[in-house]
Design an enzyme around this catalytic site. Structure first.
Site, short mmCIF file in Angstrom:
data_model
loop_
_atom_site.label_atom_id
_atom_site.label_comp_id
_atom_site.label_asym_id
_atom_site.label_seq_id
_atom_site.Cartn_x
_atom_site.Cartn_y
_atom_site.Cartn_z
N ARG A 190 1.13 -1.22 0.18
CA ARG A 190 0.20 0.22 0.10
C ARG A 190 1.45 1.54 0.26
NH1 ARG A 190 -2.36 0.49 6.28
NH2 ARG A 190 -0.46 0.15 7.00
N ASN A 235 -4.60 8.41 4.58
CA ASN A 235 -4.69 7.88 5.84
C ASN A 235 -2.35 8.21 6.05
OD1 ASN A 235 -5.77 5.89 8.13
ND2 ASN A 235 -3.61 5.08 6.96
N GLU A 236 -1.87 8.29 7.62
CA GLU A 236 -0.94 8.51 8.07
C GLU A 236 0.13 8.69 6.95
OE1 GLU A 236 -0.06 5.00 9.46
OE2 GLU A 236 -1.34 5.46 11.54
N GLU A 267 -7.26 5.73 15.70
CA GLU A 267 -6.42 4.79 16.07
C GLU A 267 -5.98 3.95 16.59
OE1 GLU A 267 -4.32 2.99 12.21
OE2 GLU A 267 -5.40 4.25 11.12
N TRP A 299 2.42 -5.80 12.73
CA TRP A 299 4.04 -5.47 12.30
C TRP A 299 4.64 -5.75 13.87
CZ3 TRP A 299 4.43 -1.14 15.86
CH2 TRP A 299 3.46 -0.71 15.93
N GLU A 317 -3.47 -7.62 7.13
CA GLU A 317 -3.63 -7.35 8.42
C GLU A 317 -4.56 -9.00 9.65
OE1 GLU A 317 -2.93 -3.15 9.43
OE2 GLU A 317 -3.94 -3.05 7.90
N PHE A 322 -3.64 -10.64 11.18
CA PHE A 322 -3.42 -11.01 12.83
C PHE A 322 -3.35 -10.01 13.48
CE2 PHE A 322 -2.11 -15.35 10.24
CZ PHE A 322 -3.03 -16.18 10.89
N HIS A 323 -3.90 -8.50 13.35
CA HIS A 323 -4.35 -7.52 14.00
C HIS A 323 -5.24 -7.36 14.55
CE1 HIS A 323 -4.12 -3.22 15.08
NE2 HIS A 323 -3.02 -2.65 15.07
C1 GAL Z 1 -1.56 2.23 10.81
C2 GAL Z 1 -2.94 2.64 9.59
C3 GAL Z 1 -3.38 1.32 9.50
C4 GAL Z 1 -3.44 -0.07 9.99
C5 GAL Z 1 -2.69 0.01 11.12
C6 GAL Z 1 -2.32 -1.16 12.02
O1 GAL Z 1 -0.36 2.73 10.67
O2 GAL Z 1 -3.11 3.70 9.75
O3 GAL Z 1 -4.21 1.24 8.58
O4 GAL Z 1 -2.21 -0.01 9.20
O5 GAL Z 1 -2.03 0.99 11.17
O6 GAL Z 1 -1.77 -1.61 13.22
#
Ligand code: GAL
Length: 748
Positions: free
Chosen positions: A137, A175-176, A331, A339, A379, A381-382
């Protein structure tokens, strides 16, 4: 909880397109009656039955705001110029019917595959010349014409279709920014860099002078010869690096600003983009100027005993970026991220505790990434608010408990955090410091500012984080940690604050270079020398790396020691020569009440108010002589500095004082010095004598008691109504491990 509604009651202000809405708090802008609660909603991953269930579960969890469509570009514009927005409109409609408001993304964070295949030049290039590919991404070059055109067109299409939808309460731009691609070294960026330099310097000779290109035969005869600091044989020119960082920040920011302009021309909804705490690549002080709502993404590691400080630091920073007003946590992870090398789940109670801690530091909303845990993709396993296991899980129970708790916090909305202490933070200084070649290597994440902020937090003192250009009226204690660039404007604000009675603590390396990364001559500290009465004549790298040598941290980490602190052994000794500091050290009652530093130290000369003080002799006299508070004592590798001043103080007659700290103190030494300085400043903790692990913060009439520790903690003298339970607190309260009390003081 009433859902946020952009109805007639939502205040609107008329403003010029492209500018931020002045002075309104998020709850006013979003029509909130209790803090926002929800998360990133990525429904394109799921089927119709799951969508229907999502709406039911969101209601059960008390969700009132979701961020929708952040990574939906490929679905919204499946082929270049062909929009398919109906599905998104339908979801906004359904959410709205369910009473859930939408923070609508412009969906420009990750371009679709067609952009890469049809326009390969839109892909970013790494410093060693590799074009980064698709399949991940954020694969766009910030200077790419096609990315700029297509993202602008998508933002416009969304704003035209949904800009007035009653269910849309805010815009979420990108986003970020810079999270994965903060710099791009492609030919388009090289051209844009040269154009930016031409604007800044006018001609090549000016650039040569500013960058000091006569050293190492770097002279340019034409701006066309200048390139980004990509892979090269050895150290790049630091002035070139500093300008490159400014340029890279500017390129990303211009993307966000372009979208903000487009949205404001078509919609009256406020705009935000999600920050990443003290992310090094982007000067958020400047970004904040273009946004109506400040929002942050924050992922402290549950396995880090100092994680609660990360929460406090990011919260205070966001409040500073919002000009003292509330902000929104955009978030956080409902439990584990995916990660890190090891991804610990949050401990029981920690999700609610950290959510409340954000509110305590000024958040008026708590959102998570993401609503439903993905079944596929990077993601998987997030954690999500709805985990793979479904409702029969601790994560879901804590999701619901957090929603229920936030619903009761309506009285907190808009309430201010009042701080008498401030820490000055300067992104450009951090860039200049981390791109300076020597004398010690430092990190990228404001290590010095974090360390001082943490000491204040451990001491229970409410603290603001402020930029160099803001006036400092009203603060009684101001810390200036490693503001590497000489900032005359800051010196002016500090002088006024000291005249008004403030204690100012400056810690090196400060005032070492000018805005072009060139060294300040005649002794560092630049514009701060008159205030402090000292100048730095040399730097001395001590034995250990900065910030990693704090073996005695656990002795004063009142909050963190309840969960343990790591440390290693590298230090030099300091001796307190001022009687008051000695007394403080004695009273601290720790097994090792001496002073130590590690990593960074400086050779200091005391100007004593004569030759280096301002021209006006009377003013110089009023500032008083410089008192040496502590000297290097020669222990532990500091022999060459033995007897030289390490901490000084210059008192202004009838007013405050300017302290200078010429070394990276360890946390016990910082704590001791701060005790003394706070006594002079008459700055007190929010609540005195709290047990280990317990943090106190106040927002208006509401007191937050946050027990980060692993044991139950007792606090006396708590009066008011516990907003979470409705119970009366009549003095003595007991906080379970990892739990909080939110008490409204009925008398205030
Ligand atoms: C952020 C991001 C999200 C998601 C999240 C996971 O950096 O904006 O889309 O990836 O991390 O921790």
């Amino acid at each position: 909880m009433t859902s946020p509604s952009p109805s007639a009651s939502t205040p609107r202000t008329e403003q010029a397109p492209g500018t931020a809405t002045p002075r309104l708090a998020p709850h006013e802008l979003l029509g909130l009656t209790s803090p926002a609660y929800g998360g990133d909603y990525n429904p394109e991953q799921w089927d119709e039955a799951t969508l229907a269930e999502d709406l039911e579960l969101m209601t059960e969890a008390g969700v009132n705001l979701v961020s929708l469509g952040i990574f939906s570009w490929a679905r919204l514009e499946p082929r270049e110029g062909r929009y398919e927005l109906d599905w998104l409109v339908e979801i906004v409609d359904r959410l709205h019917e369910a009473g859930i408001a939408v923070d609508l993304a412009t969906a420009t964070a990750s371009p679709p595959a067609w952009m890469a295949t049809d326009h390969p030049e839109s892909l970013p290039m790494s410093a060693d010349g590799v074009r980064l590919g698709v399949g991940s991404r954020q694969q766009y070059c910030p200077s790419s014409t096609v990315y700029r055109e297509r993202s602008a067109a998508l933002a416009a299409a969304l704003a035209e279709r949904l800009g007035d939808h009653a269910g849309v309460v805010m815009w979420h731009i990108g986003n970020e920014y810079g999270c994965h691609t903060a710099e791009c070294f492609c030919p388009a960026c090289a051209r844009a860099f040269r154009a930016w330099l031409a604007e800044r310097y006018g001609d090549v000779e000016r650039l040569n002078a500013a960058w000091g290109t006569d050293f190492w035969s770097q002279r340019y005869t034409d701006l066309e010869q200048v390139a980004p600091p990509a892979a090269m044989p050895t150290f790049p020119n630091p002035a070139q690096m500093l300008d490159w960082r400014r340029f890279s920040d500017h390129q990303l920011r211009s993307l966000m600003e372009a979208e903000a302009r487009i949205l404001r021309e078509r919609s009256k909804r406020p705009v935000t983009t999600n920050f990443m705490g003290d992310f090094p690549a982007t000067d958020y002080w400047r970004w904040a100027e273009s946004l109506d709502v400040i929002s942050d993404d924050s992922y402290p590691d549950p396995a880090d005993p100092a994680a609660a400080h990360e929460v406090a630091w990011a919260g205070d920073l966001m409040r500073g970026l919002a000009g003292g007003r509330p902000w929104i946590l955009m978030e956080q992870a409902p439990s584990a991220v995916q990660w890190r090398r090891r991804n610990s789940p949050k401990r029981p109670g920690q999700h609610l505790l950290w959510s409340l801690a954000r509110v305590a530091h000024g958040a008026d909303g708590v959102l998570q990434f993401q609503w439903r845990q993905s079944r596929q993709g990077a993601e998987t396993f997030h954690s999500g608010m709805v985990p793979h296991a479904g409702r029969d899980s601790r994560t879901w129970e804590e999701t619901v408990a957090t929603g229920q708790a936030l619903r009761r916090l309506g009285p907190v909305l808009g309430e201010p955090v009042r701080a008498e202490a401030a820490v000055v933070l300067d992104w450009e200084s951090q860039w200049a410091l981390s791109t300076a070649i020597g004398p010690v290597e430092v990190g990228e994440r404001f290590e010095a500012a974090r360390a001082w902020h943490r000491s204040l937090w451990e001491a229970g003192i409410a603290t603001d984080i402020v930029p160099v250009g803001r006036t400092l009226d009203g603060y009684r204690l101001i810390i200036v940690p490693a503001v590497f660039i000489d900032r005359p404007e800051l010196a002016g604000h500090l002088e006024r604050a000291v005249t008004a009675g403030a204690q100012v603590v400056v810690a090196g390396p400060t005032g070492v270079v000018d805005t072009g990364a060139g060294a300040v001559l005649g002794g560092y500290l630049g514009a701060l020398r008159p205030l402090l009465g000292v100048r730095v004549t040399d730097h001395a790298a001590l034995t250990g790396p900065v910030g990693q040598s704090d073996p005695r941290g656990a002795l004063v980490s009142r909050l963190s020691r309840a969960v343990g602190t790591p440390g290693s052994e590298t230090w030099v000794g300091l001796e307190a020569v001022s009687e008051p500091l000695r007394r403080v050290l004695e009273r601290m009652g720790t097994p090792a009440p001496d002073l130590r530093a590690g990593g960074w130290a400086e050779e200091l000369r005391v100007d004593a108010g004569s030759n280096e003080a301002p021209q006006d002799a009377q003013a110089s006299q009023d500032r008083g002589a410089v008192e040496v508070v502590a000297v290097f004592d020669g222990r532990g590798g500091g022999a060459d500095l033995a007897g030289r001043p390490a901490v000084t103080r210059r008192t202004v007659a009838g007013a405050g004082a300017g302290w200078y700290v010429a070394a990276d103190l360890d946390s016990l030494s910082r704590a001791a010095l701060l005790r003394l300085v706070c006594a002079h400043a008459r700055v007190r903790p929010v609540v005195a004598d709290l047990p280990d692990g317990v943090e106190a913060q106040r927002r208006g009439k509401v007191l937050f008691l946050l027990n980060h520790g692993d044991r139950a903690a007792e606090v006396a003298g708590v009066m008011g109504t516990d907003l979470l339970t409705g119970d009366a607190c009549t003095g003595h309260v007991v906080l379970a491990p990892r739990s909080a009390l939110v008490v409204r003081d009925n008398m205030r």
